[in-house]
Design an enzyme around this catalytic site. Structure first.
Site, PDB file in Angstrom:
ATOM      1  N   ASN A  10       0.735  -1.106   0.013  1.00 41.58           N
ATOM      2  CA  ASN A  10       0.047  -0.101   0.169  1.00 41.58           C
ATOM      3  C   ASN A  10       0.828   1.309  -0.072  1.00 41.58           C
ATOM      4  OD1 ASN A  10      -1.684   2.083   0.602  1.00 41.58           O
ATOM      5  ND2 ASN A  10      -2.411   1.310   2.589  1.00 41.58           N
ATOM      6  N   TRP A  11       1.115   1.902  -0.955  1.00 42.35           N
ATOM      7  CA  TRP A  11       1.976   3.092  -1.303  1.00 42.35           C
ATOM      8  C   TRP A  11       1.199   4.061  -0.506  1.00 42.35           C
ATOM      9  CZ3 TRP A  11       3.684   2.821  -7.209  1.00 42.35           C
ATOM     10  CH2 TRP A  11       4.240   1.668  -7.316  1.00 42.35           C
ATOM     11  N   LYS A  12       0.288   4.356  -0.121  1.00 44.55           N
ATOM     12  CA  LYS A  12      -0.488   5.421   0.381  1.00 44.55           C
ATOM     13  C   LYS A  12      -0.409   6.766  -0.429  1.00 44.55           C
ATOM     14  CE  LYS A  12      -0.153   3.200   4.733  1.00 44.55           C
ATOM     15  NZ  LYS A  12      -0.016   3.198   6.237  1.00 44.55           N
ATOM     16  N   HIS A  97      -9.302   1.052   5.406  1.00 41.61           N
ATOM     17  CA  HIS A  97      -8.145   1.168   6.115  1.00 41.61           C
ATOM     18  C   HIS A  97      -8.161   2.252   7.110  1.00 41.61           C
ATOM     19  CE1 HIS A  97      -4.029   2.333   6.424  1.00 41.61           C
ATOM     20  NE2 HIS A  97      -3.440   1.333   5.986  1.00 41.61           N
ATOM     21  N   GLU A  99      -6.432   4.583   8.042  1.00 39.64           N
ATOM     22  CA  GLU A  99      -6.221   5.899   8.000  1.00 39.64           C
ATOM     23  C   GLU A  99      -7.689   6.483   7.204  1.00 39.64           C
ATOM     24  OE1 GLU A  99      -2.739   5.478   5.520  1.00 39.64           O
ATOM     25  OE2 GLU A  99      -1.745   5.003   7.451  1.00 39.64           O
ATOM     26  N   GLU A 169      -4.206  -4.886  10.739  1.00 40.30           N
ATOM     27  CA  GLU A 169      -3.528  -3.881  10.813  1.00 40.30           C
ATOM     28  C   GLU A 169      -3.768  -3.092  12.319  1.00 40.30           C
ATOM     29  OE1 GLU A 169      -1.807  -2.622   6.863  1.00 40.30           O
ATOM     30  OE2 GLU A 169      -3.667  -1.602   7.416  1.00 40.30           O
ATOM     31  N   GLY A 175       3.294   2.542  10.690  1.00 41.46           N
ATOM     32  CA  GLY A 175       4.163   3.645  10.584  1.00 41.46           C
ATOM     33  C   GLY A 175       4.892   3.822  11.582  1.00 41.46           C
ATOM     34  N   SER A 215       4.350  -1.690  10.284  1.00 45.15           N
ATOM     35  CA  SER A 215       5.726  -1.950  10.351  1.00 45.15           C
ATOM     36  C   SER A 215       6.170  -3.230  10.025  1.00 45.15           C
ATOM     37  CB  SER A 215       5.930  -1.425  11.769  1.00 45.15           C
ATOM     38  OG  SER A 215       5.603  -0.171  12.102  1.00 45.15           O
ATOM     39  N   GLY A 236       3.197  -1.154   4.300  1.00 44.47           N
ATOM     40  CA  GLY A 236       3.157   0.295   3.803  1.00 44.47           C
ATOM     41  C   GLY A 236       4.520   0.758   3.441  1.00 44.47           C
ATOM     42  N   GLY A 237       5.207   1.392   4.298  1.00 45.42           N
ATOM     43  CA  GLY A 237       6.501   1.928   4.133  1.00 45.42           C
ATOM     44  C   GLY A 237       7.547   1.160   3.535  1.00 45.42           C
TER      45      GLY A 237
END
Ligand code: 13P
Length: 252
Positions: A10-12, A97, A99, A169, A175, A215, A236-237
């Site tokens: 997930n590149w956000k 998600h 977010e 998640e 993150g 993470s 993610g990251g």
């Protein structure tokens, strides 16, 4: 039963066009021989069509959108419909998600509509659940996740469920660099499978893919993915670096 292994990125709201194309090309080329792992990349909306063109005809590499509208079409300025996403060649959409739930106040009712439209437009779904830090601290994390599952998924039938993966998640791990321990993640994944068993069937619970996110990186993926009820990761990251993401794909 052996379930599919899945690694999703997930590149956000990251990358520009050139960065996105370089990243997808590198990940795609590096993963070509890895056919026993399903790869899903969720780039930002403007890069979806180009990403689909790079990866088309590939049977274990899919592109998905990070969100879709709860509306079908019409006067909803700035929204993107499930039909639009399907029509450019995407296979997946990410729904629920944390977010989106937290920053954009998405409610269960909206998530139900989004999943309905996505299913009606031939999209598969990664449905995200997970508790916040205070909910884990006050030991309500199982109840929170159960409600996120039942309130939304109980509006669908077992055939629909075959097109849905779940991503657990924990919000406190997203993150933050603080990963859930393999024991904490496995415990929740087994619990989620139990909720699916109770509300659908033992077969549905056995079949459904449950990904861990928060993470997850090339250092902890192997231990997490070796747990019985963890079928892969939603990254993610670490999905923004091709070499790091590729190492995670090789962690089964
Ligand atoms: P991080 O891997 O950056 O913690 O993000 C996880 C996530 O939210 C994926 O959807």
């Amino acid at each position: 039963m052996s379930r599919k292994k899945i690694v999703a990125g997930n590149w956000k709201m990251n990358t520009d066009y050139n960065e996105a194309m370089a990243l997808i090309t590198n990940v795609f080329n590096a993963s070509k021989t890895l056919i026993n792992v399903e790869k899903i990349i969720f780039p930002p909306f403007p890069f979806l069509q180009s990403a689909c063109e790079i990866t088309k005809n590939e049977t274990s590499f899919f592109i998905g959108a990070q969100n879709c509208s709860e509306h079908l079409s019409g006067a909803y300025t700035g929204e993107v419909s499930a039909n639009m996403i399907n029509s450019i060649g995407c296979s997946y959409v990410l729904i629920g998600h944390s977010e989106r739930r937290l920053f954009f106040k998405e409610t269960d009712d909206q998530l139900i509509l989004k999943i309905k439209h996505a299913l009606n437009h031939n999209l598969r779904i990664v449905y995200c659940v997970g508790e916040q830090l205070d909910e884990r601290k006050n030991a309500s994390h199982f109840d929170v996740v159960r409600a996120q599952l039942e309130n939304v998924l109980n509006n669908f039938n077992e055939l629909d469920l075959e097109k849905i993966h779940i991503a657990y998640e924990p919000v406190w791990a997203i993150g933050t660099g603080e990963t859930a321990t393999p024991d904490q993640a496995q415990e929740m994944h087994a619990y989620i499978r139990g909720v699916i068993n109770k509300n659908f069937s033992a077969e549905a619970a056995e079949k459904i893919n449950i990904l861990y996110g928060g993470s997850c990186n090339s250092k902890n993926a192997k231990e997490l993915f070796s747990c019985n009820d963890i079928d892969g990761g939603l990254i993610g990251g670490a999905s923004l670096k091709a070499d790091e993401f590729c190492k995670i794909m090789l962690s089964f």
